[in-house]
Design a protein around this motif. Structure first.
Motif, short mmCIF file in Angstrom:
data_model
loop_
_atom_site.label_atom_id
_atom_site.label_comp_id
_atom_site.label_asym_id
_atom_site.label_seq_id
_atom_site.Cartn_x
_atom_site.Cartn_y
_atom_site.Cartn_z
N ALA A 92 0.82 -1.21 0.00
CA ALA A 92 0.00 0.00 0.00
C ALA A 92 0.86 1.26 0.00
N LEU A 93 1.97 1.24 0.72
CA LEU A 93 2.87 2.39 0.72
C LEU A 93 3.55 2.58 -0.63
N GLY A 94 3.72 1.51 -1.38
CA GLY A 94 4.39 1.61 -2.67
C GLY A 94 5.89 1.46 -2.60
N THR A 95 6.42 1.11 -1.43
CA THR A 95 7.86 0.87 -1.30
C THR A 95 8.14 -0.59 -1.68
N ASN A 96 8.98 -0.80 -2.64
CA ASN A 96 9.17 -2.14 -3.18
C ASN A 96 9.78 -3.10 -2.16
N GLN A 97 10.92 -2.76 -1.61
CA GLN A 97 11.63 -3.64 -0.68
C GLN A 97 11.97 -2.94 0.62
N THR A 98 11.17 -1.97 1.02
CA THR A 98 11.40 -1.24 2.27
C THR A 98 10.11 -1.20 3.06
N PRO A 99 10.10 -1.80 4.24
CA PRO A 99 11.15 -2.60 4.90
C PRO A 99 11.40 -3.92 4.16
N SER A 100 12.59 -4.44 4.34
CA SER A 100 12.98 -5.66 3.65
C SER A 100 12.25 -6.86 4.24
N ASN A 101 12.34 -7.99 3.52
CA ASN A 101 11.68 -9.21 3.99
C ASN A 101 12.23 -9.67 5.33
N GLN A 102 13.53 -9.50 5.55
CA GLN A 102 14.12 -9.91 6.82
C GLN A 102 13.56 -9.09 7.98
N ILE A 103 13.37 -7.80 7.76
CA ILE A 103 12.83 -6.95 8.83
C ILE A 103 11.38 -7.31 9.11
#
Length: 260
Positions: A92-103
């Motif tokens: 929904a935010l449109g950030t592709n990898q932020t936060p990352s999958n690990q986070i």
């Protein structure tokens, strides 16, 4: 370079089976008795009919449990709902990898531990602690240890989902929560968690979708149709999420949804 080659040649000579140095300096290789190998898996029967598993069988059971542990964490705890909602938030935010999958995975795991701590404490007190003290056998301790998890899953499971899987399994109705088998309760719980997670994600998606629509309509009215609306709407969505203290609000809502 020559010194290195000479050293390697001497080492190869020492390792040759026919070398005198090999025969003089190394002790003879011990002969293994016939029939030696891994210990057999046996079950010892006591004088009163009780059965004691050998160490190899206990290790086999422990490794089997460890392989099933990720599935148990995913399917019998609050992890499923949390990770789905967090994934939809990132989209929904449109950030592709932020936060990352690990986070996201780490946050979901620690929030799951926070939510499931009362259940784990109760399970340890009722089942595992008496078993480790020797007052209960494994057959007696297992239902007591699973009872808090069953109660937690039943509280979060919708009645239609439970009735559906009970009908498919040709079982029920049940007199108590402890009577519900795991093969019926676990899929019912997971189905309910998926429904709840998607409902929360839909409500979470609406404010950010409105921002995208407003930005897209403004750009179209200004004739900037070649400019991507995502580039303009992303800062506004992040600003909105920060101003409303989105992380605290979202994580508090997720944790509180399991206590209501």
């Amino acid at each position: 370079m020559k010194t290195w080659l000479i050293s390697l040649a001497l080492l190869l000579c020492l390792l040759l089976p026919g070398s005198d140095v090999w025969a003089q300096n190394l002790p003879p290789f011990p002969q293994m008795p016939l029939g030696s190998g891994l210990p057999a898996v046996t079950v010892q029967t006591g004088p009163h009919g009780e059965q004691t598993w050998t160490l190899s069988m206990q290790l086999l059971a422990l490794m089997t449990v460890l392989t099933l542990l990720p599935a148990l964490i995913l399917m019998m705890t609050s992890f499923t709902r949390i990770i789905i909602v967090l994934s939809f938030l990132r989209q929904a935010l449109g950030t592709n990898q932020t936060p990352s999958n690990q986070i996201l995975l780490g946050l979901a795991l620690f929030l799951t531990l926070f939510i499931m701590t009362p259940v784990l404490d109760q399970s340890y007190t009722q089942g595992f602690k008496p078993y480790m003290a020797g007052t209960l056998s494994a057959e007696q301790a297992m239902p007591l240890a699973l009872a808090p998890f069953k109660h937690f899953m039943v509280e979060q499971t919708r009645d239609p989902d439970l009735q559906l899987f009970s009908k498919l399994a040709h079982q029920g109705p049940y007199a108590a929560n402890a009577d519900i088998p795991l093969r019926v309760l676990v899929p019912s719980f997971v189905t309910s968690e998926l429904k709840t997670a998607f409902e929360m994600s839909f409500l979470l998606y609406i404010p950010f979708l409105i921002i995208d629509l407003i930005v897209a309509s403004v750009l179209m009215s200004m004739g900037m149709m070649m400019l991507s609306p995502t580039l303009i709407s992303l800062p506004f969505k992040i600003l909105l999420f920060v101003l409303v203290d989105g992380w605290s609000l979202l994580l508090g809502t997720l944790a509180g949804s399991f206590y209501t």
